[in-house]
Design an enzyme around this catalytic site. Structure first.
Site, PDB file in Angstrom:
ATOM      1  N   LYS A  51      11.346 -16.836   1.622  1.00  0.00           N
ATOM      2  CA  LYS A  51       9.909 -16.801   1.302  1.00  0.00           C
ATOM      3  C   LYS A  51       9.736 -16.058  -0.016  1.00  0.00           C
ATOM      4  O   LYS A  51       9.817 -14.846  -0.084  1.00  0.00           O
ATOM      5  CB  LYS A  51       9.110 -16.106   2.411  1.00  0.00           C
ATOM      6  CG  LYS A  51       7.723 -16.673   2.456  1.00  0.00           C
ATOM      7  CD  LYS A  51       6.547 -15.800   2.298  1.00  0.00           C
ATOM      8  CE  LYS A  51       6.368 -14.551   1.625  1.00  0.00           C
ATOM      9  NZ  LYS A  51       5.718 -14.667   0.305  1.00  0.00           N
ATOM     10  N   GLU A  57      15.395  -3.321   0.627  1.00  0.00           N
ATOM     11  CA  GLU A  57      15.543  -2.900  -0.771  1.00  0.00           C
ATOM     12  C   GLU A  57      14.142  -2.560  -1.260  1.00  0.00           C
ATOM     13  O   GLU A  57      13.347  -3.454  -1.547  1.00  0.00           O
ATOM     14  CB  GLU A  57      16.154  -4.039  -1.608  1.00  0.00           C
ATOM     15  CG  GLU A  57      17.580  -4.374  -1.233  1.00  0.00           C
ATOM     16  CD  GLU A  57      18.580  -3.306  -1.647  1.00  0.00           C
ATOM     17  OE1 GLU A  57      18.273  -2.505  -2.560  1.00  0.00           O
ATOM     18  OE2 GLU A  57      19.670  -3.262  -1.056  1.00  0.00           O
ATOM     19  N   CYS A  59      12.292  -1.925  -9.847  1.00  0.00           N
ATOM     20  CA  CYS A  59      12.473  -0.905  -8.810  1.00  0.00           C
ATOM     21  C   CYS A  59      13.303   0.262  -9.341  1.00  0.00           C
ATOM     22  O   CYS A  59      13.070   1.409  -8.984  1.00  0.00           O
ATOM     23  CB  CYS A  59      13.143  -1.514  -7.593  1.00  0.00           C
ATOM     24  SG  CYS A  59      14.665  -2.378  -7.994  1.00  0.00           S
ATOM     25  N   GLU A  97       5.233   5.443  -7.069  1.00  0.00           N
ATOM     26  CA  GLU A  97       5.764   4.363  -7.900  1.00  0.00           C
ATOM     27  C   GLU A  97       4.585   3.607  -8.525  1.00  0.00           C
ATOM     28  O   GLU A  97       3.786   2.997  -7.822  1.00  0.00           O
ATOM     29  CB  GLU A  97       6.588   3.406  -7.028  1.00  0.00           C
ATOM     30  CG  GLU A  97       7.319   2.361  -7.823  1.00  0.00           C
ATOM     31  CD  GLU A  97       8.017   1.341  -6.943  1.00  0.00           C
ATOM     32  OE1 GLU A  97       7.420   0.911  -5.937  1.00  0.00           O
ATOM     33  OE2 GLU A  97       9.156   0.971  -7.277  1.00  0.00           O
TER      34      GLU A  97
HETATM   35  P1  NAD Z   1       5.317  -6.454  -1.466  1.00  0.00           P
HETATM   36  O1  NAD Z   1       5.921  -5.626  -0.405  1.00  0.00           O
HETATM   37  O2  NAD Z   1       3.850  -6.477  -1.612  1.00  0.00           O
HETATM   38  O3  NAD Z   1       5.759  -7.989  -1.299  1.00  0.00           O
HETATM   39  C1  NAD Z   1       7.115  -8.373  -1.228  1.00  0.00           C
HETATM   40  C2  NAD Z   1       7.215  -9.658  -0.440  1.00  0.00           C
HETATM   41  O4  NAD Z   1       6.834  -9.418   0.900  1.00  0.00           O
HETATM   42  C3  NAD Z   1       6.328 -10.792  -0.929  1.00  0.00           C
HETATM   43  O5  NAD Z   1       7.063 -12.002  -0.859  1.00  0.00           O
HETATM   44  C4  NAD Z   1       5.212 -10.814   0.101  1.00  0.00           C
HETATM   45  O6  NAD Z   1       4.592 -12.058   0.260  1.00  0.00           O
HETATM   46  C5  NAD Z   1       5.980 -10.435   1.343  1.00  0.00           C
HETATM   47  N1  NAD Z   1       5.167  -9.914   2.453  1.00  0.00           N
HETATM   48  C6  NAD Z   1       3.997  -9.241   2.395  1.00  0.00           C
HETATM   49  N2  NAD Z   1       3.603  -8.886   3.634  1.00  0.00           N
HETATM   50  C7  NAD Z   1       4.535  -9.347   4.489  1.00  0.00           C
HETATM   51  C8  NAD Z   1       4.700  -9.284   5.895  1.00  0.00           C
HETATM   52  N3  NAD Z   1       3.818  -8.676   6.680  1.00  0.00           N
HETATM   53  N4  NAD Z   1       5.796  -9.854   6.441  1.00  0.00           N
HETATM   54  C9  NAD Z   1       6.719 -10.446   5.672  1.00  0.00           C
HETATM   55  N5  NAD Z   1       6.620 -10.548   4.327  1.00  0.00           N
HETATM   56  C10 NAD Z   1       5.542  -9.988   3.745  1.00  0.00           C
HETATM   57  O7  NAD Z   1       6.048  -5.974  -2.797  1.00  0.00           O
HETATM   58  P2  NAD Z   1       5.730  -6.429  -4.289  1.00  0.00           P
HETATM   59  O8  NAD Z   1       4.535  -5.701  -4.748  1.00  0.00           O
HETATM   60  O9  NAD Z   1       5.761  -7.902  -4.365  1.00  0.00           O
HETATM   61  O10 NAD Z   1       7.045  -5.883  -5.029  1.00  0.00           O
HETATM   62  C11 NAD Z   1       7.109  -4.668  -5.669  1.00  0.00           C
HETATM   63  C12 NAD Z   1       7.904  -3.685  -4.850  1.00  0.00           C
HETATM   64  O11 NAD Z   1       9.223  -4.194  -4.639  1.00  0.00           O
HETATM   65  C13 NAD Z   1       8.095  -2.354  -5.566  1.00  0.00           C
HETATM   66  O12 NAD Z   1       7.930  -1.306  -4.655  1.00  0.00           O
HETATM   67  C14 NAD Z   1       9.548  -2.422  -6.036  1.00  0.00           C
HETATM   68  O13 NAD Z   1      10.154  -1.169  -6.254  1.00  0.00           O
HETATM   69  C15 NAD Z   1      10.184  -3.180  -4.923  1.00  0.00           C
HETATM   70  N6  NAD Z   1      11.453  -3.789  -5.370  1.00  0.00           N
HETATM   71  C16 NAD Z   1      12.624  -3.247  -4.903  1.00  0.00           C
HETATM   72  C17 NAD Z   1      13.834  -3.769  -5.352  1.00  0.00           C
HETATM   73  C18 NAD Z   1      15.144  -3.188  -4.885  1.00  0.00           C
HETATM   74  O14 NAD Z   1      16.172  -3.819  -5.103  1.00  0.00           O
HETATM   75  N7  NAD Z   1      15.172  -2.006  -4.269  1.00  0.00           N
HETATM   76  C19 NAD Z   1      13.843  -4.827  -6.253  1.00  0.00           C
HETATM   77  C20 NAD Z   1      12.625  -5.338  -6.697  1.00  0.00           C
HETATM   78  C21 NAD Z   1      11.433  -4.816  -6.241  1.00  0.00           C
END
Ligand code: NAD
Length: 486
Positions: free
Chosen positions: A181, A256, A290, A386
């Site tokens: 997804k 992650e 991240c 963050e």
């Molecule tokens: P987010 O958590 O809002 O969304 C991430 C994904 O989760 C999206 O595909 C979203 O549609 C999905 N999602 C949302 N609610 C859900 C649910 N209830 N069940 C299942 N899936 C759901 O994060 P974002 O704002 O898109 O991304 C930014 C964040 O990601 C930052 O905190 C960043 O640090 C982190 N990030 C971490 C890494 C790593 O490797 N540690 C890499 C990239 C980004």
């Protein structure tokens, strides 16, 4: 298929299920917006819960055959996919720039990293081996690493093509099928790679892509009892919800999550080099990384010189649409622009005007100037939370012990970097700082081959490297009594 820079998209897009493209069961769609112009680019179907259930059933059906496919054949297919991604690099990079906003040269790098990932895990697919364990003369004991079955991947928007590859490549190499997804904002890269996978002969049903809403498509996917392992990359708050849903049906989970990583500069470092790396660490991808070096800890004796130079070079950065390949592109969405704008106000309230930047750009698109707040205390919100935007916080320290304490005073522990020419100090920093990866004299060091993942609230588990195969295999022990029973 269009290949020109003007029209990189191969429309229309469908949900990719069982090697086939289809509309959503209720015809709903997601509109994809160009963050540089605020204009719609295209639409893709938004998977319903029923569509996700179909994708999971398909992945389950395809699972036995994929598990039984000889590892050397899985290896060949993944390497062929890597080659296809490389061949299509320019078009895929333009798509990443179009939907995410990042500068074109940065998008090219991410596409290369994705190709390298399929190559790396393609290379490992036929080297997943067990061990033999010595017991006594009457026993033979060995282990086997078996696939888990159906893997689910929830991908964020900040590096969509690479983060798709990061977990899907080891999952497929390990003999699992996958349902992905992508983020609502950036599903195109994953859909394009699924088509490439089909074109190189990946069997139908092994890779399925269901763009859609997190709360509907994402929740249904991670909550499905037919899913055996979930890899979630995204924010901490969502990660916790996803983990709860996954544990309800006792599946494996890898998280992650975010970071607020300390970038520590000692007076014996090359200032020139450390300033360059600091800029790379915080302003790449407009700070939406991240592992961004978002907390600069600088020794008090070099603070003024360092900040002057940082200001001078930050002012010189170009900001603009990713297709023009500036230093800094737009943020991904209006929502992210709003979040970062709010943090700029928090920063002003906490420390006053930034030494550089601090404004959004007028006109269309979601642009924020690269910004540096000086005089920050480690307990302020802009130092603890963050921001996920081009905003750096500068904190002074007096000695090594204080630097390490400040580095560790954070809820996160994703990466940490140190700039020093003192080898003992570098090793002490690596020993004492709580983070999954330590950079010495280079930000974003390491690569596909090196383990990556968080201490503390930055996550659970590791991606990349040989050990990521463990995420997608389960260990079986076989113990035989071979004593003669004649
Ligand atoms: P987010 O958590 O809002 O969304 C991430 C994904 O989760 C999206 O595909 C979203 O549609 C999905 N999602 C949302 N609610 C859900 C649910 N209830 N069940 C299942 N899936 C759901 O994060 P974002 O704002 O898109 O991304 C930014 C964040 O990601 C930052 O905190 C960043 O640090 C982190 N990030 C971490 C890494 C790593 O490797 N540690 C890499 C990239 C980004």
């Amino acid at each position: 298929m269009p290949t020109s820079s003007e029209k990189p998209l191969d429309e229309p897009y469908g949900l990719f299920i069982d090697g086939d493209e289809r509309v959503a069961s209720n015809d709903q769609t997601l509109e994809i917006i160009d963050p540089a112009t605020d204009e719609p680019i295209t639409t893709v179907p938004a998977a319903t819960s029923d569509d996700v259930a179909t994708a999971v059933e398909t992945a389950r059906r395809a699972s036995d055959e994929w598990q039984d496919t000889r590892p050397k054949e899985r290896s060949r297919l993944l390497c062929r996919l890597a080659a296809a991604i490389r061949e299509d690099e320019e078009r895929l990079a333009r798509i990443e720039t179009l939907e995410n906003g990042k500068p074109l040269s940065a998008a090219r790098t991410q596409v290369q990293r994705a190709a390298r990932h399929f190559e790396y895990y393609g290379g490992l697919a036929d080297k997943i081996q067990g061990e033999s364990i010595p017991l006594d003369g009457d026993h033979v004991d060995y282990t086997i690493r078996e696939p888990l079955g159906v893997s689910a991947h929830i991908v964020p928007w900040n590096v969509p093509i690479y983060l798709f590859a990061r977990s899907v490549a080891p999952a497929l190499a390990g003999g699992n099928t996958a349902v992905v997804k992508p983020a609502e904002e950036t599903p195109l890269g994953a859909l394009e790679i699924a088509r490439l996978a089909d074109s190189v002969g990946l069997p139908e049903g092994v890779l399925n892509i269901v763009p859609g809403d997190g709360l509907e498509a994402g929740d249904t996917l991670v909550g499905s009892p037919e899913v055996d392992v979930v890899t979630f990359t995204g924010s901490e708050a969502t990660g916790v919800e996803v983990a709860k849903r996954t544990v309800e049906h006792v599946a494996d989970i890898h998280l992650e999550l975010g970071g607020k990583s300390p970038n520590v500069v000692f007076p014996d470092a090359s200032i020139d080099h450390a300033v360059d790396e600091t800029i790379t660490g915080i302003f790449s991808n407009a700070g939406q990384v991240c592992s961004a070096g978002s907390r600069l800890l600088v020794h008090e004796t070099i603070h003024d010189e360092f900040v002057d130079e940082l200001k001078r070079r930050t002012e010189a950065l170009t900001v603009g649409p990713g297709v023009d390949d500036p230093d800094v592109g737009p943020l991904v969405s209006e929502q992210q622009l709003q979040t970062v704008t709010e943090y700029l106000e928090v920063g002003r309230a906490e420390v006053g005007e930034p030494v550089v930047g601090g404004e959004t750009l007028d006109g269309a698109g979601y642009f924020v100037e690269p910004t540096v707040f000086d005089g920050v205390e480690n307990d302020m919100r802009i130092a603890r939370e963050e921001i996920f935007g081009p905003v750096l916080t500068v904190i002074e320290f007096a000695d090594e012990q204080e630097a390490i304490e400040l580095a560790n005073e954070s809820p996160y522990g994703l990466v940490a970097g140190v700039f020093t020419e003192n080898v003992g100090r570098a090793h002490r920093f690596a020993r004492d700082v709580d983070a999954g990866q330590i950079y010495v004299n280079e930000w974003f060091a390491g690569g596909n081959e090196t383990p990556f993942g968080g201490f503390k609230r930055s996550g659970i588990g590791r991606e990349n490297g040989v050990q990521a195969i463990d995420n997608y295999t389960q260990l079986k022990n076989v113990c035989l009594n071979i004593a003669s029973r004649d």
